[in-house]
Design a protein around this motif. Structure first.
Motif, PDB file in Angstrom:
ATOM      1  N   MET A   1       0.847  -1.206   0.000  1.00  0.00           N
ATOM      2  CA  MET A   1       0.000   0.000   0.000  1.00  0.00           C
ATOM      3  C   MET A   1       0.876   1.247   0.000  1.00  0.00           C
ATOM      4  N   ASP A   2       0.533   2.208  -0.834  1.00  0.00           N
ATOM      5  CA  ASP A   2       1.317   3.428  -0.960  1.00  0.00           C
ATOM      6  C   ASP A   2       0.564   4.599  -0.337  1.00  0.00           C
ATOM      7  N   LEU A   3       1.264   5.326   0.526  1.00  0.00           N
ATOM      8  CA  LEU A   3       0.661   6.438   1.260  1.00  0.00           C
ATOM      9  C   LEU A   3       1.510   7.663   0.998  1.00  0.00           C
ATOM     10  N   GLY A   4       1.306   8.299  -0.132  1.00  0.00           N
ATOM     11  CA  GLY A   4       2.109   9.464  -0.471  1.00  0.00           C
ATOM     12  C   GLY A   4       3.592   9.179  -0.460  1.00  0.00           C
ATOM     13  N   GLY A   5       3.973   8.024  -0.985  1.00  0.00           N
ATOM     14  CA  GLY A   5       5.386   7.653  -1.031  1.00  0.00           C
ATOM     15  C   GLY A   5       5.804   6.764   0.123  1.00  0.00           C
ATOM     16  N   ALA A   6       5.052   6.767   1.205  1.00  0.00           N
ATOM     17  CA  ALA A   6       5.339   5.861   2.326  1.00  0.00           C
ATOM     18  C   ALA A   6       4.776   4.481   1.987  1.00  0.00           C
ATOM     19  N   LYS A   7       5.498   3.454   2.376  1.00  0.00           N
ATOM     20  CA  LYS A   7       5.034   2.097   2.091  1.00  0.00           C
ATOM     21  C   LYS A   7       4.495   1.455   3.360  1.00  0.00           C
ATOM     22  N   LEU A   8       3.272   0.960   3.271  1.00  0.00           N
ATOM     23  CA  LEU A   8       2.647   0.308   4.424  1.00  0.00           C
ATOM     24  C   LEU A   8       2.519  -1.182   4.155  1.00  0.00           C
ATOM     25  N   PHE A   9       3.165  -1.973   4.983  1.00  0.00           N
ATOM     26  CA  PHE A   9       3.090  -3.429   4.890  1.00  0.00           C
ATOM     27  C   PHE A   9       2.143  -3.918   5.992  1.00  0.00           C
ATOM     28  N   LYS A  10       0.911  -4.251   5.573  1.00  0.00           N
ATOM     29  CA  LYS A  10      -0.099  -4.689   6.535  1.00  0.00           C
ATOM     30  C   LYS A  10       0.216  -6.103   7.023  1.00  0.00           C
ATOM     31  N   HIS A  11      -0.030  -6.343   8.302  1.00  0.00           N
ATOM     32  CA  HIS A  11       0.074  -7.701   8.883  1.00  0.00           C
ATOM     33  C   HIS A  11       1.424  -8.353   8.613  1.00  0.00           C
ATOM     34  N   MET A  12       2.498  -7.567   8.677  1.00  0.00           N
ATOM     35  CA  MET A  12       3.807  -8.171   8.390  1.00  0.00           C
ATOM     36  C   MET A  12       4.233  -9.120   9.514  1.00  0.00           C
ATOM     37  N   LEU A  13       3.935  -8.762  10.744  1.00  0.00           N
ATOM     38  CA  LEU A  13       4.258  -9.634  11.879  1.00  0.00           C
ATOM     39  C   LEU A  13       3.004 -10.397  12.285  1.00  0.00           C
ATOM     40  N   ASP A  14       3.137 -11.731  12.402  1.00  0.00           N
ATOM     41  CA  ASP A  14       1.985 -12.497  12.868  1.00  0.00           C
ATOM     42  C   ASP A  14       1.875 -12.377  14.388  1.00  0.00           C
ATOM     43  N   ARG A  15       0.822 -12.964  14.924  1.00  0.00           N
ATOM     44  CA  ARG A  15       0.552 -12.792  16.360  1.00  0.00           C
ATOM     45  C   ARG A  15       1.733 -13.260  17.225  1.00  0.00           C
ATOM     46  N   ASN A  16       2.306 -14.396  16.856  1.00  0.00           N
ATOM     47  CA  ASN A  16       3.420 -14.913  17.651  1.00  0.00           C
ATOM     48  C   ASN A  16       4.619 -13.971  17.593  1.00  0.00           C
ATOM     49  N   GLN A  17       4.929 -13.471  16.419  1.00  0.00           N
ATOM     50  CA  GLN A  17       6.040 -12.514  16.277  1.00  0.00           C
ATOM     51  C   GLN A  17       5.771 -11.247  17.085  1.00  0.00           C
ATOM     52  N   GLN A  18       4.525 -10.805  17.059  1.00  0.00           N
ATOM     53  CA  GLN A  18       4.168  -9.608  17.833  1.00  0.00           C
ATOM     54  C   GLN A  18       4.399  -9.837  19.325  1.00  0.00           C
ATOM     55  N   GLU A  19       4.008 -11.027  19.799  1.00  0.00           N
ATOM     56  CA  GLU A  19       4.180 -11.320  21.229  1.00  0.00           C
ATOM     57  C   GLU A  19       5.661 -11.379  21.598  1.00  0.00           C
ATOM     58  N   VAL A  20       6.473 -11.941  20.699  1.00  0.00           N
ATOM     59  CA  VAL A  20       7.912 -11.995  20.960  1.00  0.00           C
ATOM     60  C   VAL A  20       8.476 -10.574  21.050  1.00  0.00           C
ATOM     61  N   VAL A  21       8.102  -9.719  20.102  1.00  0.00           N
ATOM     62  CA  VAL A  21       8.623  -8.352  20.112  1.00  0.00           C
ATOM     63  C   VAL A  21       8.154  -7.605  21.366  1.00  0.00           C
ATOM     64  N   VAL A  22       6.905  -7.808  21.754  1.00  0.00           N
ATOM     65  CA  VAL A  22       6.415  -7.154  22.975  1.00  0.00           C
ATOM     66  C   VAL A  22       7.236  -7.606  24.182  1.00  0.00           C
ATOM     67  N   ASN A  23       7.586  -8.873  24.242  1.00  0.00           N
ATOM     68  CA  ASN A  23       8.425  -9.339  25.360  1.00  0.00           C
ATOM     69  C   ASN A  23       9.798  -8.676  25.345  1.00  0.00           C
ATOM     70  N   ARG A  24      10.340  -8.459  24.152  1.00  0.00           N
ATOM     71  CA  ARG A  24      11.637  -7.766  24.059  1.00  0.00           C
ATOM     72  C   ARG A  24      11.505  -6.313  24.503  1.00  0.00           C
ATOM     73  N   VAL A  25      10.373  -5.731  24.130  1.00  0.00           N
ATOM     74  CA  VAL A  25      10.123  -4.347  24.552  1.00  0.00           C
ATOM     75  C   VAL A  25      10.038  -4.270  26.076  1.00  0.00           C
ATOM     76  N   ARG A  26       9.407  -5.259  26.675  1.00  0.00           N
ATOM     77  CA  ARG A  26       9.322  -5.277  28.148  1.00  0.00           C
ATOM     78  C   ARG A  26      10.720  -5.341  28.763  1.00  0.00           C
ATOM     79  N   ASP A  27      11.603  -6.130  28.148  1.00  0.00           N
ATOM     80  CA  ASP A  27      12.978  -6.216  28.646  1.00  0.00           C
ATOM     81  C   ASP A  27      13.660  -4.844  28.589  1.00  0.00           C
ATOM     82  N   VAL A  28      13.442  -4.149  27.470  1.00  0.00           N
ATOM     83  CA  VAL A  28      14.065  -2.821  27.309  1.00  0.00           C
ATOM     84  C   VAL A  28      13.525  -1.847  28.354  1.00  0.00           C
ATOM     85  N   VAL A  29      12.188  -1.824  28.473  1.00  0.00           N
ATOM     86  CA  VAL A  29      11.566  -0.854  29.388  1.00  0.00           C
ATOM     87  C   VAL A  29      11.965  -1.113  30.843  1.00  0.00           C
ATOM     88  N   ALA A  30      12.262  -2.380  31.159  1.00  0.00           N
ATOM     89  CA  ALA A  30      12.713  -2.700  32.520  1.00  0.00           C
ATOM     90  C   ALA A  30      14.056  -2.033  32.818  1.00  0.00           C
TER      91      ALA A  30
END
Length: 197
Positions: free
Chosen positions: A1-30
């Motif tokens: 999808m093109d948004l004035g030159g910006a590229k939007l990749f919908k649903h690139m991370l599946d649910r499991n990948q999202q949960e993994v990244v959120v856990n990494r974010v929690r590590d950082v925020v700690a």
DNA sequence: CAGTACCA
DNA sequence: TCTA
């Protein structure tokens, strides 16, 4: 999808990948807690943020800049591999990002229209990862006041600002609070990867 | 002006 | 949605 030159990749991370990244974010925020930045004019931003990588974006009465340490004096943690992998997949460049800005949007948080212009080389893209609640994103041109386009960013979507869109004005108008159950207390996490130099 | 209050 |  093109948004004035910006590229939007919908649903690139599946649910499991999202949960993994959120856990990494929690590590950082700690290690480097979220804080409400203050603008140069002294207003508190509604989003809370922190960073990982070599440099982190900081705002206070002194202005906007990249720093090697969190405001509390802690050095920023490394960018987790799972987050850097997304950069590798969509950035189309071999350079490693210097910075991953981590923004948390709670209920009612928004981001006014702005340009990302605190980096030293605009030929490198900005890669943005959305997690959690849907957010209404708006993007215009390189000057304020022109036409804009809007799109809802959902959990797992990845947006790339490059080329003409690299210096486009953009912002977040509002959230659909509680639209996602990825985060226990809802809200939205946005990760933005940048080469700062 | 990475902000928001206010008005048409 | 626009202005200041």
């Amino acid at each position: 999808m093109d948004l004035g030159g910006a590229k939007l990749f919908k649903h690139m991370l599946d649910r499991n990948q999202q949960e993994v990244v959120v856990n990494r974010v929690r590590d950082v925020v700690a290690q480097v807690p979220l804080f409400h930045p203050v603008t140069a004019s002294g207003r508190r931003m509604s989003v809370r943020m922190t960073s990982c990588g070599r440099l982190g974006w900081v705002s206070d009465r002194q202005g906007y800049r990249y720093e090697t340490h969190h405001p509390n004096g802690t050095s920023w943690p490394k960018i987790p591999d799972e987050i850097q992998d997304v950069w590798k997949q969509v950035s189309d460049c071999d350079v490693v990002p210097d910075s991953c800005l981590l923004n948390f949007y709670g209920e009612g948080a928004k981001m006014g229209m702005h340009q990302d212009r605190d980096e030293g080389d605009f030929s490198f893209p900005v890669v943005s990862i959305s997690l959690g609640d849907d957010a209404l994103f708006r993007i215009g041109g390189t000057a304020r006041g022109g036409k804009t386009q809007s799109a809802w960013l959902g959990s797992g979507d990845v947006l790339v600002l490059k080329g003409a869109a690299r210096l486009a004005y953009h912002g977040i108008d509002r959230l659909r609070f509680r639209s996602s159950d990825l985060l226990k207390d809802h809200g939205r996490i946005n990760l933005t990867l940048r080469v700062v130099r």
